[in-house]
Design a protein around this motif. Structure first.
Motif, PDB file in Angstrom:
ATOM      1  N   LEU A   1       2.653  13.845  -0.056  1.00  0.00           N
ATOM      2  CA  LEU A   1       1.402  14.156  -0.734  1.00  0.00           C
ATOM      3  C   LEU A   1       0.390  13.017  -0.608  1.00  0.00           C
ATOM      4  N   GLY A   2       0.295  12.131  -1.596  1.00  0.00           N
ATOM      5  CA  GLY A   2      -0.784  11.160  -1.664  1.00  0.00           C
ATOM      6  C   GLY A   2      -0.643   9.998  -0.697  1.00  0.00           C
ATOM      7  N   MET A   3      -1.780   9.348  -0.429  1.00  0.00           N
ATOM      8  CA  MET A   3      -1.804   8.176   0.452  1.00  0.00           C
ATOM      9  C   MET A   3      -2.983   7.290   0.078  1.00  0.00           C
ATOM     10  N   ALA A   4      -2.806   5.981   0.206  1.00  0.00           N
ATOM     11  CA  ALA A   4      -3.882   5.009   0.019  1.00  0.00           C
ATOM     12  C   ALA A   4      -3.708   3.897   1.048  1.00  0.00           C
ATOM     13  N   ILE A   5      -4.813   3.437   1.600  1.00  0.00           N
ATOM     14  CA  ILE A   5      -4.819   2.351   2.581  1.00  0.00           C
ATOM     15  C   ILE A   5      -5.358   1.101   1.900  1.00  0.00           C
ATOM     16  N   HIS A   6      -4.673  -0.019   2.094  1.00  0.00           N
ATOM     17  CA  HIS A   6      -5.106  -1.258   1.445  1.00  0.00           C
ATOM     18  C   HIS A   6      -6.540  -1.593   1.841  1.00  0.00           C
ATOM     19  N   PRO A   7      -7.397  -1.938   0.881  1.00  0.00           N
ATOM     20  CA  PRO A   7      -8.811  -2.193   1.206  1.00  0.00           C
ATOM     21  C   PRO A   7      -9.035  -3.396   2.108  1.00  0.00           C
ATOM     22  N   ASP A   8      -8.111  -4.350   2.112  1.00  0.00           N
ATOM     23  CA  ASP A   8      -8.208  -5.507   3.011  1.00  0.00           C
ATOM     24  C   ASP A   8      -7.187  -5.327   4.126  1.00  0.00           C
TER      25      ASP A   8
ATOM     26  N   LYS B   1      -3.930  -7.384   5.193  1.00  0.00           N
ATOM     27  CA  LYS B   1      -2.776  -6.732   4.568  1.00  0.00           C
ATOM     28  C   LYS B   1      -2.711  -5.288   5.066  1.00  0.00           C
ATOM     29  N   PRO B   2      -2.097  -5.079   6.225  1.00  0.00           N
ATOM     30  CA  PRO B   2      -2.093  -3.751   6.845  1.00  0.00           C
ATOM     31  C   PRO B   2      -1.086  -2.797   6.192  1.00  0.00           C
ATOM     32  N   PHE B   3      -1.294  -2.536   4.913  1.00  0.00           N
ATOM     33  CA  PHE B   3      -0.353  -1.725   4.136  1.00  0.00           C
ATOM     34  C   PHE B   3      -0.903  -0.315   3.913  1.00  0.00           C
ATOM     35  N   VAL B   4      -0.013   0.655   3.982  1.00  0.00           N
ATOM     36  CA  VAL B   4      -0.317   2.046   3.666  1.00  0.00           C
ATOM     37  C   VAL B   4       0.701   2.518   2.631  1.00  0.00           C
ATOM     38  N   PHE B   5       0.201   3.074   1.554  1.00  0.00           N
ATOM     39  CA  PHE B   5       1.045   3.526   0.440  1.00  0.00           C
ATOM     40  C   PHE B   5       1.050   5.050   0.415  1.00  0.00           C
ATOM     41  N   VAL B   6       2.226   5.645   0.310  1.00  0.00           N
ATOM     42  CA  VAL B   6       2.336   7.103   0.229  1.00  0.00           C
ATOM     43  C   VAL B   6       3.350   7.477  -0.843  1.00  0.00           C
ATOM     44  N   ASP B   7       3.236   8.697  -1.322  1.00  0.00           N
ATOM     45  CA  ASP B   7       4.268   9.200  -2.248  1.00  0.00           C
ATOM     46  C   ASP B   7       4.725  10.568  -1.781  1.00  0.00           C
ATOM     47  N   TYR B   8       5.994  10.849  -2.005  1.00  0.00           N
ATOM     48  CA  TYR B   8       6.584  12.108  -1.560  1.00  0.00           C
ATOM     49  C   TYR B   8       7.816  12.415  -2.386  1.00  0.00           C
TER      50      TYR B   8
ATOM     51  N   VAL C   1       6.137   4.615  -1.713  1.00  0.00           N
ATOM     52  CA  VAL C   1       6.632   3.740  -0.650  1.00  0.00           C
ATOM     53  C   VAL C   1       5.459   3.043   0.033  1.00  0.00           C
ATOM     54  N   ARG C   2       5.652   1.763   0.335  1.00  0.00           N
ATOM     55  CA  ARG C   2       4.666   0.994   1.074  1.00  0.00           C
ATOM     56  C   ARG C   2       5.150   0.784   2.504  1.00  0.00           C
ATOM     57  N   PHE C   3       4.287   1.126   3.475  1.00  0.00           N
ATOM     58  CA  PHE C   3       4.577   0.909   4.890  1.00  0.00           C
ATOM     59  C   PHE C   3       3.638  -0.165   5.450  1.00  0.00           C
ATOM     60  N   THR C   4       4.051  -0.765   6.532  1.00  0.00           N
ATOM     61  CA  THR C   4       3.229  -1.753   7.229  1.00  0.00           C
ATOM     62  C   THR C   4       2.822  -1.186   8.586  1.00  0.00           C
TER      63      THR C   4
END
Length: 497
Positions: free
Chosen positions: A96-103, A107-114, A127-130
């Motif tokens: 479902l959801g996702m957010a990309i780190h503003p910096d 910090k090349p992080f992408v956050f998702v939930d499932y 979960v946080r991915f790089t």
């Protein structure tokens, strides 16, 4: 209630629409006529649930089936970034959801939930991915909370102070939303490692606000306010401004504190009321804040997609950002259910359809579904402004379409394994049982004509005896049923028991 005129489907020409708000308001507040050009960016998708304008000027999206991709908005080329095999896709569950780190550069992080399922246990994972070499790697689970077959919320957004905000649903457990020890039915606020910030309202807790049923949209405005769209039950879908330590009432309060039991609760507990509610419900989904000059008349507005009503709504805010002055509808019922919305830096707008989800509208999905659509200004003079009233229908049919058709469908066929059909069933034939179900609702597994359905039918006791009789009569005399009518007196008798 704000009066909105819908655009006539039969008066569409060459992919162009006009919109106009016909409220009797001063000219300075009225929207001006603007032709809208709608083009298809991508098709053949599997419920694009979240869309974000990425740091590479591409559209990053999650698909409910478990993939994260990016799409070139100019060419439509799709690049797969990750397939998450442990995603549990069922009904409204999945990635479902996702957010990309503003910096993102540092910090090349992408956050998702499932949702995941192990044996009979369903959970939501954050979960946080790089991001490395065009792939998402190194998963780190920050949080895992109970989930259910619905009401899992799951929007993510970064706050101006860099904290991650995560909206969760009540997981179909009525006690969760008011229980501050539960992380369900909340807006959570956390650090990048999943820990609780020291300045959260409850020490050591991720909880930022509570009393939520099922948030479906989450966005910060340029005014710094956090807006959330939320599903009600049978009434009172909401648009809220999320505040630190705020209680939004569910399940004690739906919408505003205007019913006797709600007033009593609100007298003893401070409740934050919505800035807008909708009854009949519209199933609000993704939201975006618009403040670009491409559509200058839309500046300082919340853009809201809807599932049940299959439209895009422009909610014009006042200068404070705390009040909606105008509501206008575009893209009305042209593309089916609309799930999410994203605004590009140039002001163009991207909308995703949701016709391959668990509850498609009648007539969908189409062969091209699901799609991502781009909205840009058209050329003046391409079409004339067009409006038309909805066709007149009997009261029972109108009420059925408003309160029942999103689940049981306009043709009464229902949804396999979830919402039972309405043709020739025992519940429809038994007049008193039908009235009882409408008044009190029905949840859990039931058997209908030898098939099992796991449904949630909300109570509709808020409707008048006349309205309930009209709906029941329509159901008993439609979809191949040829049964006698239900009277207002019969509903009144059952209600009084």
């Amino acid at each position: 209630m704000t009066a909105v005129y819908r655009l006539a489907a039969g008066l569409i020409l060459a992919g162009m629409w006009h919109f106009r708000n016909y409220q009797n308001v001063p000219q300075r507040d009225a929207f001006v006529d603007t032709p809208l050009k709608v083009t298809t960016v991508a098709s053949g998708l599997n419920v694009p649930w979240e869309m974000i304008w990425g740091p590479d000027d591409q559209l990053w999206l999650t698909e409910q089936s478990g993939t994260i991709s990016r799409i070139n908005p100019k060419t439509g080329e799709k690049t797969l970034l990750l397939k998450i095999d442990e995603v549990y896709r069922y009904r409204s569950l999945g990635l479902l959801g996702m957010a990309i780190h503003p910096d993102f550069r540092r910090k090349p992080f992408v956050f998702v939930d499932y949702m995941c399922k192990k044996d009979s246990l369903i959970t939501t994972k954050l979960v946080r991915f790089t991001y490395k070499n065009n792939k998402l790697t190194d998963p780190k689970t920050l949080l895992e909370i109970p989930a259910h077959t619905g009401h899992n919320g799951s929007r993510l957004v970064f706050a101006p102070d860099g904290k991650l905000m995560f909206a969760t649903g009540d997981a179909i457990t009525i006690t969760n939303a008011q229980n501050t020890k539960s992380l369900n039915g909340k807006v959570l606020r956390m650090n990048m490692d999943g820990t609780a910030p020291a300045d959260n309202p409850i020490k050591g807790s991720l909880v930022w606000s509570w009393g939520h049923r099922n948030i479906q949209g989450l966005v910060y405005g340029t005014n710094g306010m956090l807006y959330a769209s939320e599903h009600g039950d049978a009434l009172e879908d909401e648009l809220n401004i999320i505040q630190k330590g705020g209680n939004y009432g569910w399940p004690k309060v739906e919408g505003f504190c205007d019913q006797p039991a709600e007033k009593q609760f609100c007298d003893s507990v401070k409740i934050i009321e919505p800035i807008k509610s909708w009854t009949p419900t519209i199933a609000p989904a993704g939201i975006a804040f618009y403040n670009n000059s491409l559509f200058p008349e839309w500046k300082n507005a919340i853009l809201l997609t809807t599932l049940k009503e299959s439209d895009l709504r422009i909610l014009k805010l006042d200068k404070t950002g705390k009040k909606i002055e105008l509501e206008t509808i575009v893209l009305d019922a042209q593309y089916g259910r609309l799930r999410d919305i994203c605004v590009a830096p140039d002001g163009s707008i991207y909308v995703s359809t949701s016709n391959r989800d668990w509850n498609p509208a009648t007539g969908f999905p189409k062969p091209a579904d699901d799609q991502i659509l781009r909205i840009t200004p058209g050329k003046k003079g391409d079409t004339e402004p067009q409006t038309a009233a909805l066709p007149a229908v009997p009261p029972g049919q109108r009420l059925y379409n408003q309160y029942c058709a999103s689940c049981h469908k306009q043709n009464g066929e229902g949804v396999a394994e979830v919402f039972p059909p309405l043709k020739g069933t025992g519940q429809v034939k038994d007049k008193e049982q039908l009235i009882q179900i409408m008044l009190k609702g029905l949840s859990g597994k039931i058997e209908v004509n030898g098939k099992s359905y796991d449904q949630h039918m909300p109570a509709m006791a808020f409707l008048t005896d006349t309205q309930l009789a009209e709906i029941a009569t329509y159901v008993r005399q439609s979809f191949g049923n040829q049964l006698d009518a239900v009277t207002e007196g019969e509903v009144k008798t059952v209600r009084s028991r």
